[in-house]
Write a protein that holds these residues in place. Structure first.
Motif, PDB file in Angstrom:
ATOM      1  N   PHE A   1       0.135   3.806   2.993  1.00  0.00           N
ATOM      2  CA  PHE A   1      -1.078   4.164   2.258  1.00  0.00           C
ATOM      3  C   PHE A   1      -1.906   2.901   2.046  1.00  0.00           C
ATOM      4  O   PHE A   1      -1.375   1.827   1.703  1.00  0.00           O
ATOM      5  CB  PHE A   1      -0.714   4.798   0.918  1.00  0.00           C
ATOM      6  N   ALA A   2      -3.227   3.030   2.245  1.00  0.00           N
ATOM      7  CA  ALA A   2      -4.109   1.873   2.085  1.00  0.00           C
ATOM      8  C   ALA A   2      -4.081   1.345   0.654  1.00  0.00           C
ATOM      9  O   ALA A   2      -4.219   0.145   0.420  1.00  0.00           O
ATOM     10  CB  ALA A   2      -5.529   2.235   2.489  1.00  0.00           C
ATOM     11  N   THR A   3      -3.905   2.229  -0.285  1.00  0.00           N
ATOM     12  CA  THR A   3      -3.747   1.858  -1.694  1.00  0.00           C
ATOM     13  C   THR A   3      -2.545   2.604  -2.242  1.00  0.00           C
ATOM     14  O   THR A   3      -2.135   3.625  -1.662  1.00  0.00           O
ATOM     15  CB  THR A   3      -4.999   2.228  -2.510  1.00  0.00           C
ATOM     16  N   PRO A   4      -1.931   2.137  -3.318  1.00  0.00           N
ATOM     17  CA  PRO A   4      -0.784   2.857  -3.884  1.00  0.00           C
ATOM     18  C   PRO A   4      -1.126   4.328  -4.122  1.00  0.00           C
ATOM     19  O   PRO A   4      -2.215   4.643  -4.626  1.00  0.00           O
ATOM     20  CB  PRO A   4      -0.491   2.120  -5.181  1.00  0.00           C
ATOM     21  N   ALA A   5      -0.219   5.212  -3.734  1.00  0.00           N
ATOM     22  CA  ALA A   5      -0.463   6.648  -3.822  1.00  0.00           C
ATOM     23  C   ALA A   5       0.156   7.224  -5.086  1.00  0.00           C
ATOM     24  O   ALA A   5       1.276   6.857  -5.470  1.00  0.00           O
ATOM     25  CB  ALA A   5       0.109   7.340  -2.595  1.00  0.00           C
TER      26      ALA A   5
END
Length: 416
Positions: free
Chosen positions: A360-364
């Motif tokens: 994930f590009a950012t924490p999910a």
């Protein structure tokens, strides 16, 4: 995507049928074909049995194979059912059972289906002698005899096993009259035999006719007309015995060629489905009708279909072969993906396609649901700031990932 499976089976019970009887005096005595036809003529049910018969006294299967009348009737075609009745001793004599009865039955079956590809062949299981005894015949190969049967039941055991083996070998139907007789003999005091201890009395013919009615129309015999001055009470008892024998005996007598509708749905993309036809039919001519649930249909065996709008749709496949039809229905959901742009997701994934995991590009945060192309959930996990998801347990293929947080995001994933 979610799917719901519904299966509906329907046998087309033809109201007007044509039946050919090939046998001997066990068929002609008391006019068995006419009795069956009269039972079908209940007020308001609209059933009609048109029939013809060739029943020379003492005739065997092998004689019908070369009999010009029998052959011409078979070749005339247009028969829905052909009833084959063997000489009553043949099934009990091992030599003639295997050297004559089974080969001749095969020849008759093949000829019937050649000229009547939609016909159903019905073997008429007759009954043992009232007192048992040894059965001997000489049809040109020498004198061959059965065991010395001690009573009716002993002989009926052999009759039943002979016809059961025959129906299993040839995958045809059997009207198990002999087994119905066994039940009636043990449960009632009705005299099913005529004076010779072999041919049927009117009670025996009526019971046999009820068995044929249940076998041919695949319907209960209870409530049929009476015949031969038989009382309504006695008739109902015989009807119940016929039903019990045909439908509840635990033995598979009616091996009717089956038509089974079956298919799988695969999502090619968010709005297009591939429909793989897994249907089975034993009939030479089989037709298919797809209803996609959006007002459109197709008669192709297998097809692709693209839905113009999101929504819930019922896909049905109806398969028809000769006298039978079967329908399978499956519900699918087409998600609304018209506004989805992966570049605008608050959460994006990479790599895609992937091999064993996605990042994930950012924490999910929120619930992650992974579904296959059948709409089945194959992985479900609550994310609390994780940055990757392990997919190593999944098979290669196309998946759809739903990320449910403040809003639901849908992402198509390819695993290779």
């Amino acid at each position: 995507f979610t799917t719901v499976f519904l299966l509906v089976f329907q046998t087309i019970n033809a109201q007007n049928i044509n039946v050919l009887f090939l046998g001997n005096s066990y068929t002609s005595v008391n006019d068995l074909p006419g009795t069956i036809a009269s039972l079908a003529l209940l007020e308001g049910n609209g059933k009609t049995m048109n029939y013809e018969a060739n029943t020379p006294g003492g005739y065997c299967y092998f004689q019908h194979v070369s009999n010009s009348t029998s052959l011409n009737l078979i070749r005339r075609g247009d028969w829905d059912f052909v009833v084959l009745q063997e000489q009553s001793q043949m099934p009990s004599i091992d030599y003639y059972r295997y050297a004559s009865m089974y080969p001749a039955a095969t020849q008759l079956r093949d000829s019937i289906l050649k000229y009547n590809p939609c016909a159903e062949v019905v073997f008429y299981m007759t009954w043992g002698r009232r007192d048992g005894g040894q059965q001997c015949e000489n049809y040109g190969d020498g004198l061959y005899c059965s065991a010395d049967f001690r009573d009716f039941d002993h002989m009926q055991d052999t009759m039943t096993s002979s016809y059961y083996e025959l129906t299993q070998r040839l995958k045809c139907n059997c009207a198990p009259a002999g087994e119905a007789w066994r039940t009636a003999i043990h449960q009632t005091d009705f005299n099913l035999f005529s004076a010779d201890g072999s041919h049927p009395s009117t009670y025996g013919t009526y019971l046999t006719a009820c068995v044929f009615y249940a076998s041919i129309w695949n319907e209960s015999a209870i409530g049929l007309n009476t015949a031969f001055e038989i009382s309504e009470e006695d008739a109902q008892t015989l009807q119940e015995i016929a039903d019990e024998t045909v439908f509840n005996s635990g033995t598979e007598w009616n091996l009717v060629p089956k038509v089974t509708a079956d298919f799988d749905v695969y999502f090619v993309d968010e709005q297009t489905v591939k429909l793989r036809n897994n249907s089975l039919s034993d009939y030479p001519e089989t037709s298919y009708l797809w209803d996609f649930g959006d007002g459109t249909t197709s008669e192709e065996a297998e097809t692709l279909h693209e839905y113009a709008e999101p929504g819930t749709y019922l896909i049905s496949l109806t398969v028809t072969g000769c006298h039978q039809t079967d329908t399978k229905t499956e519900e699918i959901i087409i998600e609304d993906t018209s506004t989805i742009d992966e570049s605008n997701y608050s959460t994006t994934i990479y790599p895609n396609p992937t091999h064993n995991e996605i990042h994930f590009a950012t924490p999910a945060f929120g619930e992650i649901i992974v579904r296959n192309t059948l709409g089945q959930t194959v992985l479900q996990k609550q994310m609390n700031g994780e940055t990757y998801l392990d997919l190593s347990d999944l098979e290669n293929g196309i998946y759809f990932i739903s990320i449910k947080a403040n809003k639901t995001q849908n992402i198509k994933l390819i695993k290779h």
